[in-house]
Design an enzyme around this catalytic site. Structure first.
Site, PDB file in Angstrom:
ATOM      1  N   VAL A 179     -12.373  -5.985   1.368  1.00  7.96           N
ATOM      2  CA  VAL A 179     -11.932  -4.618   1.627  1.00  7.96           C
ATOM      3  C   VAL A 179     -11.056  -4.645   2.876  1.00  7.96           C
ATOM      4  O   VAL A 179     -11.438  -5.235   3.892  1.00  7.96           O
ATOM      5  CB  VAL A 179     -13.132  -3.673   1.832  1.00  7.96           C
ATOM      6  CG1 VAL A 179     -12.666  -2.281   2.221  1.00  7.96           C
ATOM      7  CG2 VAL A 179     -13.977  -3.608   0.550  1.00  7.96           C
ATOM      8  N   GLY A 180      -9.903  -4.017   2.799  1.00  5.94           N
ATOM      9  CA  GLY A 180      -8.991  -3.982   3.947  1.00  5.94           C
ATOM     10  C   GLY A 180      -9.116  -2.700   4.740  1.00  5.94           C
ATOM     11  O   GLY A 180     -10.136  -2.010   4.697  1.00  5.94           O
TER      12      GLY A 180
ATOM     13  N   THR B 108       0.832  -1.206   0.000  1.00  2.00           N
ATOM     14  CA  THR B 108       0.000   0.000   0.000  1.00  2.00           C
ATOM     15  C   THR B 108       0.870   1.261   0.000  1.00  2.00           C
ATOM     16  O   THR B 108       1.995   1.232   0.484  1.00  2.00           O
ATOM     17  CB  THR B 108      -0.859  -0.048   1.282  1.00  2.00           C
ATOM     18  OG1 THR B 108      -1.786  -1.103   1.135  1.00  2.00           O
ATOM     19  CG2 THR B 108      -1.586   1.235   1.565  1.00  2.00           C
TER      20      THR B 108
HETATM   21  N1  ASP Z   1      -3.242  -2.804   4.337  1.00  3.50           N
HETATM   22  C1  ASP Z   1      -3.479  -3.221   2.986  1.00  3.50           C
HETATM   23  C2  ASP Z   1      -4.692  -4.115   2.956  1.00  3.50           C
HETATM   24  O1  ASP Z   1      -4.829  -4.940   3.836  1.00  3.50           O
HETATM   25  C3  ASP Z   1      -2.332  -3.937   2.380  1.00  3.50           C
HETATM   26  C4  ASP Z   1      -1.004  -3.204   2.448  1.00  3.50           C
HETATM   27  O2  ASP Z   1      -0.784  -2.410   3.336  1.00  3.50           O
HETATM   28  O3  ASP Z   1      -0.174  -3.425   1.587  1.00  3.50           O
HETATM   29  O4  ASP Z   1      -5.452  -4.041   2.027  1.00  3.50           O
END
Ligand code: ASP
Length: 299
Positions: free
Chosen positions: A199-200, A170
């Site tokens: 969805v994260g 991210t």
């Molecule tokens: N936090 C993001 C998610 O879980 C992934 C990431 O940080 O690369 O969608």
């Protein structure tokens, strides 16, 4: 002549500008990250020039997030990997600390810069978040740039990895402008090979992105655990209710996330002082500066 007390000077002096950006936390080895280190430096230098010429924190957060989305070097924008159905679903959030205005999109397909769609949600709708088809219809009406041919546009194609290997990467920005205003943005393609519709934390205000009058935060790592720990808002709460300093608040919030079973990192910036960038993973791709200080890039 009577001397002006130092506290009066402190109260009237503008806070120095400051910035932190990240390109994900994960199992990174610095020696493999030359392209990302070079790019993070360019993006942070551009952000510094924007802030020095008086740009608003919110505009800096959006513009740098767009640069990171377009690079194809992180799991966001062009670097997004497909979900288990072979589709590209992107999430993003942007938040203005002064007004507490928020815009977010999740499971957005077919648009180049989710952070721009998020900003449009913030400024041109009465809502905070749009998802899926509704977000796409809205983005088209706002003339956001479409991705017509996903298989040609996105760098990562096909999913051959096991769930344990799901990549993180991210991107995020926290900025403080010359007026001391704070803003944050987070954008992601989520976990590589995630279930369709998953969805994260990244688009969820308070989980993967947050900005208020006290602090701006962008998170990266295993989103499910950041959601369980409400990491981004927890940092602000620890400062507000517990009187914690920024660095202590960020480390404690991250420790709580880790206690839920996840890994990752945060970039966080308060009204004064330098950013903090703690992480519990092997590495986190990041860059930051405060005031006239050096620009630091590290993995
Ligand atoms: N936090 C993001 C998610 O879980 C992934 C990431 O940080 O690369 O969608």
């Amino acid at each position: 002549m009577k001397k002006t007390p130092k506290s009066t000077l402190d109260n009237t002096a503008p806070d120095p500008i400051a910035l932190a950006i990240h390109g994900g936390a994960g199992n990174y080895d610095k020696s493999d990250q030359n392209a990302q280190v070079k790019h993070l430096r360019q993006v942070a230098l551009y952000g510094r020039s924007m802030l020095r010429s008086g740009a608003k924190a919110l505009d800096v957060a959006e513009e740098l997030a767009v640069m990171l989305e377009d690079a194809g070097l992180y799991v966001a924008g062009k670097g997004t990997g497909p979900n288990s159905a072979g589709e590209y679903e992107l999430d993003a959030c942007i938040m203005d600390g002064t007004s507490r205005n928020i815009g977010a999109v999740c499971a957005l397909k077919g648009f180049k810069n989710p952070v721009k769609v998020a900003r449009a949600v913030m400024e041109r709708t009465p809502h905070v978040m749009l998802a899926g088809r509704g977000a796409e219809t809205f983005a088209a009406l706002q003339n956001c740039t479409p991705v017509e041919k996903p298989l040609e546009y996105y760098i990562i194609r096909g999913v051959t990895r096991l769930p344990e290997d799901l990549d993180t990467g991210t991107i995020g920005v926290v900025a403080r402008d010359h007026k001391g205003h704070l803003a944050a943005a987070t954008s992601t393609g989520g976990l590589l090979g995630k279930m369709a519709g998953r969805v994260g934390d990244s688009p969820l205000p308070g989980a993967g992105c947050w900005a208020d009058g006290r602090v701006a935060v962008s998170c990266t790592g295993q989103g499910e655990y950041f959601i369980k720990a409400a990491t981004a808002a927890d940092i602000s709460a620890r400062m507000a209710y517990g009187g914690a300093a920024l660095e202590d608040a960020a480390k404690a919030a991250l420790a709580d996330m880790k206690a839920q079973g996840g890994y990752g990192g945060v970039i966080a910036l308060a009204k004064t002082g330098p950013p903090t960038t703690p992480y519990t993973s092997k590495g986190m791709r990041r860059a930051w500066f405060v005031g006239d200080g050096d620009l630091v890039v590290d993995v």
